[in-house]
Design an enzyme around this catalytic site. Sequence first.
Site, short mmCIF file in Angstrom:
data_model
loop_
_atom_site.label_atom_id
_atom_site.label_comp_id
_atom_site.label_asym_id
_atom_site.label_seq_id
_atom_site.Cartn_x
_atom_site.Cartn_y
_atom_site.Cartn_z
N PHE A 280 1.00 -1.02 0.62
CA PHE A 280 -0.08 -0.44 0.10
C PHE A 280 0.73 1.04 -0.22
O PHE A 280 1.91 1.47 1.25
CB PHE A 280 -1.00 0.12 1.50
N ASP A 366 -27.36 -20.21 -11.45
CA ASP A 366 -25.74 -19.96 -11.22
C ASP A 366 -24.75 -19.60 -12.13
O ASP A 366 -25.67 -19.73 -13.54
CB ASP A 366 -25.38 -21.53 -9.79
N LYS A 476 -26.63 -13.09 -7.46
CA LYS A 476 -25.58 -13.54 -7.01
C LYS A 476 -24.25 -13.52 -7.06
O LYS A 476 -23.82 -13.46 -8.24
CB LYS A 476 -25.84 -15.12 -6.40
N ASP A 478 -19.98 -13.14 -7.19
CA ASP A 478 -19.76 -14.11 -6.85
C ASP A 478 -17.93 -13.63 -7.34
O ASP A 478 -18.11 -12.88 -7.61
CB ASP A 478 -19.58 -15.37 -7.33
N CYS A 526 -21.28 -13.02 -2.64
CA CYS A 526 -20.99 -14.88 -1.91
C CYS A 526 -18.93 -14.88 -3.02
O CYS A 526 -18.87 -13.77 -3.74
CB CYS A 526 -21.08 -15.05 -3.17
N SER A 527 -17.91 -15.08 -2.15
CA SER A 527 -16.47 -15.21 -3.04
C SER A 527 -16.25 -16.68 -1.95
O SER A 527 -15.87 -16.81 -1.74
CB SER A 527 -15.85 -14.34 -2.03
N GLY A 528 -16.08 -17.86 -3.75
CA GLY A 528 -16.13 -18.61 -3.62
C GLY A 528 -16.78 -19.21 -2.48
O GLY A 528 -15.88 -20.03 -0.77
N ASP A 534 -17.73 -10.07 5.11
CA ASP A 534 -17.33 -9.22 6.46
C ASP A 534 -18.90 -7.79 6.49
O ASP A 534 -19.94 -7.47 5.49
CB ASP A 534 -15.96 -8.58 5.73
N ASP A 548 -18.56 -22.91 0.05
CA ASP A 548 -19.16 -22.91 -0.62
C ASP A 548 -19.02 -24.81 0.22
O ASP A 548 -19.19 -25.87 -0.42
CB ASP A 548 -17.84 -23.79 -1.50
N GLU A 614 -38.62 -37.89 1.21
CA GLU A 614 -37.85 -36.39 1.55
C GLU A 614 -38.38 -35.28 0.77
O GLU A 614 -38.00 -34.36 1.45
CB GLU A 614 -36.49 -36.17 0.55
C1 DGJ Z 1 -18.29 -20.86 -5.84
C2 DGJ Z 1 -19.77 -20.38 -5.11
O1 DGJ Z 1 -19.55 -19.76 -4.28
C3 DGJ Z 1 -21.14 -21.61 -5.99
O2 DGJ Z 1 -21.84 -21.15 -5.03
C4 DGJ Z 1 -20.79 -21.22 -7.00
O3 DGJ Z 1 -21.61 -20.01 -7.18
C5 DGJ Z 1 -19.80 -21.44 -8.40
N1 DGJ Z 1 -18.72 -20.44 -7.41
C6 DGJ Z 1 -19.94 -20.89 -9.26
O4 DGJ Z 1 -18.99 -21.32 -9.83
#
Ligand code: DGJ
Length: 736
Positions: A280, A366, A476, A478, A526-528, A534, A548, A614
């Site tokens: 930085f 997705d 969503k 990502d 979402c990030s993986g 945060d 995930d 189910e």
């Molecule tokens: C990572 C996400 O956390 C998953 O839920 C899904 O959306 C995949 N990426 C898709 O590439």
Amino acid sequence: MAIIIKDNVFTLQTKNSTYQMKADDKGILLHTYYGKRTDETDYSYMISMADRGFSGNIYEAREDRTYSLDFLPQEFPVCGSGDYRVDCLHVDLGAGVSDCLMFFDSYNTYHGKYSLEGLPAMFALEEEKVDTLELILKDNQEELYLHLFYGVFEEYDIITRAVIVENQTNREVRLSRVLSACLDMDHDGMDFIHFYGRHAGERELERVSLFHGITELRSTRGTSSHQHNPFVILAEKNTTEELGECFGFSLLYSGGFHIQTEVDQFHQTRIVIGIDDSDFSWSLQPGDTFVTPEVSMGYSNCGLSNLSHCYHNSFQNNLIRSSWKNKRRPILVNNWEATYFDFNADKLLEIAKEAADLELDMLVLDDGWFGKRDNDDTGLGDWFVNENKLGCSLKELVDKVNHMGLMFGLWFEPEMISEDSNLYRSHPEWAMVVPGRNPIRGRSQLVLDMTREDVLTYVKERLFAIMDSANIQYIKWDMNRSVAAAYSALLPRERQGELRHRYVLGLYHVMEALLERYPDLLLEGCSGGGGRFDAGMLYYAPQIWCSDNTDAIERLNIQYGTSFGYPMSSVSAHVSVCPNHQNGRVTPFKTRGICAMQGTFGYELDLSKLSIEEKEEARKQICTFKKHYRLFQFGNYYRLTSPLENPDFTAWEYVDKDKKEAYIGVVYTNLHGNPAAQSVKFKGLCKESIYEMWKNQEPAGTYTGAALMNGGILLPIPRENYDSCQIYISRKEENK
Ligand code: DGJ
């Protein structure tokens, strides 16, 4: 007003805490008190002064060798002042070294809450008791100013902080470290609670004793990260869920961060928190300002549960802005684990048909609907619907889904670019790659340069075009890799150190523009999974895909850790198929539902493949969530056991704010022959009230609140591996 000012002593009062600073006779801003609510006495009398060896004296101390910044408790320690502990500001005023000394200049106060341009910040609702204090410090020689902001949320025992650095000199000033806050405490022996992890294993609680020296956590990944979380707690040794003092620090920032604690030579403890300062640097031109992200500090003198409630309630009310924040969140089915990239409109409609039959609220499409994207090697950046793959237009698909009575949501990964994409072929310079060097790939993809106007314009144009083409009510968002060896083709060499922060500002800019244009959009972060979970993200996205890892048992840990600093309504959780795709574990369908109901509830499997049993269980789950969503989304959340300490079961509770009803979820994590009795105690009830109880929907007696909280209840004996149970109580008067 919650801010009392007398003789340069600044006292901030919340319901249960007091925070105090003092500009002393030299003009140094000392930190004099933070803890249990007390009066406005000037607590600087508790500071011990002595001529200490090798602790230098600022010039302004004149002959007084007992005055040294090396041990004085300070509000915003700076590098070059003779304080050798971790500090908040490194600034080169022109000499080529980090050197400044900041003195109190003036202050402002006002009702309401300050905001921060381009950055997330907590806000005050009308009629709320929230006040702002701004303290202005100035370097003793140069026209360099610091504006220290304090937002006092009386009701929640929350004090926010942020800093603006202002260059009023007539030349460039270079910043190489600007953190958001420091807290000095006059003792050692504290525990540091933090939340570490990895992809598919986020936010695992760890509690360690601080030792003499520096402890640090940081994310250098350009995101807040799976590996560490920008929320930490300092707790006294004896602090438990219900007893003891603790202090929380949550950074409202989605980029890299840096948290350090230091126990010094005189057994004092310091914590500093802010933007990651590795890589930085910032060139502050004459007249320019630099704004740091906000830190939300929370205080509890009755344990960790109460600290969590301070964060849950204040974030729910004063950070999350979404028009969805007070509504029941849609129960959705996401096709990712159901189909991965292998789908067309017919397959999606088959899932939608089952979803409609089960009375779900939304279908989420997705990854894989755009460009050339049949695996994760290609196509990112080409945000054009792949009608060949779908077999129809997006609008046709969405209309059909809507016609079935379901809302429609869509996945995007706007910050990314695949080398095998039309976007990359026409704009390779939009990827953040050092010229002449090979790129560092992550999931085969590169990161778009979100500091560039043209990139932001493209991303917005594509997002808006897709949004306008069909009735999309949820996105969503990502982000599937860490930033590495980042370079911007538009920034000059000497300003590349600004890239990572400018990236985050670009990200926030696009999210803000999206929400401004579509105010009713439900944005899910979402990030993986939970790599960007945060408080900064909550300002835009009221819910975040927590991990995930969809295995119910591993989720117990992940959701447990997440619950310390974030409201459960922000924790996105789904029922998925078994054997689980991440770890192969088999758990009962019922248990998967109970775990997913800990947060915002949904499904992530091929509903058309559910067995009759189910499906029946799913119907019950959906009914339970709809019936009790107020408890799940807005109730007080209690961790009744810790999955890290209790090998046999994990239990949690939601209590309605008026104590009229409560719900306990229990998941068994062990089986025994001839098992001993297991029990839990309710928390947060009204002890005089009479409650009726249902265990797994069956009537289970009537008890006083006192009995439920002091005696507790016996848990049913588990009948299979990973069995679970739900206990619901309702105040008898409400049931008449
Ligand atoms: C990572 C996400 O956390 C998953 O839920 C899904 O959306 C995949 N990426 C898709 O590439």
